[in-house]
Design a protein around this motif. Sequence first.
Motif, PDB file in Angstrom:
ATOM      1  N   GLU A  69       0.818  -1.195   0.000  1.00  0.00           N
ATOM      2  CA  GLU A  69       0.000   0.000   0.000  1.00  0.00           C
ATOM      3  C   GLU A  69       0.861   1.257   0.000  1.00  0.00           C
ATOM      4  N   SER A  70       0.310   2.330  -0.521  1.00  0.00           N
ATOM      5  CA  SER A  70       1.013   3.604  -0.535  1.00  0.00           C
ATOM      6  C   SER A  70       1.150   4.142   0.880  1.00  0.00           C
ATOM      7  N   SER A  71       2.061   5.088   1.025  1.00  0.00           N
ATOM      8  CA  SER A  71       2.253   5.723   2.319  1.00  0.00           C
ATOM      9  C   SER A  71       0.954   6.355   2.814  1.00  0.00           C
ATOM     10  N   GLU A  72       0.281   7.075   1.953  1.00  0.00           N
ATOM     11  CA  GLU A  72      -0.963   7.728   2.358  1.00  0.00           C
ATOM     12  C   GLU A  72      -1.989   6.711   2.839  1.00  0.00           C
ATOM     13  N   ALA A  73      -2.147   5.613   2.095  1.00  0.00           N
ATOM     14  CA  ALA A  73      -3.126   4.592   2.464  1.00  0.00           C
ATOM     15  C   ALA A  73      -2.790   3.970   3.811  1.00  0.00           C
TER      16      ALA A  73
END
Length: 249
Positions: A69-73
Motif C-alpha cells: 500500500e502507498s504511504s498515504e493509504a
Amino acid sequence: MTTVAVLADPPREGLVLSELVAETPLSETETVKLYTAMLRDVCRAVEASGGDLLVNYRGDDDLPAHDGESSEAQVRAAVAPALESPDEARYEVQVGSSFSARAGNTVSHLLDQEQVTSAAVVEPTAAFLTRGIVDNAAMKLRRHEVVLGPAGDGRVYYAGFADGIDFGDAYESPAVETLTDRGVAADHSVDFLPMTPVVESRGDLVTAITQTAARAEAGRNHPGHTAQCLAELGVDVIAGADGPELVRE
C-alpha cells in the motif's frame, strides 16, 4: 485556533522506531504495532482539542522502495480507527529533505499561505499528548510567538508558532535549545509546555511502560491505544542490578 500537524511516517517494518528494535526485546513487527498505537493516541488527542488536525505523511518518493500500500493509504488506515470523525481528517504529503525542512515547510505554508492564526508540529511518538496540553499550547500562542513542549534528552514533542523562524536545521539536537535560539533570534517571545515523554529509545520505553501502568492503576488519564498495545506486547520493567530492565512477561 491552532492547526496541529502530526508529522507521520507510514507504519512499516524497518522504517519506524528502529532504535527500539536495536535496544529492546521488541521486533520490527512489534514496533510497527507500537508506533501505530501512539500515532492513534496523538491524533485522537488533537482531534478532541480545539485545534485542527492535519496528518502530514511522508510521500513514497521520499521513502525506500516498498511493495504494498502507498504511504498515504497506510497512514490513513492507521489513524482512522482512533478518530470520532475520520472522514473529516485532513491529510497532506510532507515536503522537504529533512525533518527540519518538512516541519518548516508545513508551518510556513500554514502561516503564510493559509494564514492560520498559529501552527504546530507534533511528534507521532508523543503518546502522552492530551487534549489539555494541545489547548494549553493554543492559549499560550495567543501571547507568545513560539511555544515548545520539551521531551527527554533535549527533544521536543510539540513546537507551535504564531510567526515564522529560520527552520534550517532547527531540530538539530538538542532541539529544544535550537528552536529556542531561533525564536529568540527572530525577536519572538518563547514559552514552554510541561515536559512530556516521547517513545523512541529504550529509556523512553521504560518510561512509557511504567507511566501507563501507574496511571491506569490510579485511574488517571493515560494513552489508551498505547497502553493496550504495551500490555499485548508483554514487555515489563523490573529492577536490575544496573537499573530498570525490560523483560518479557
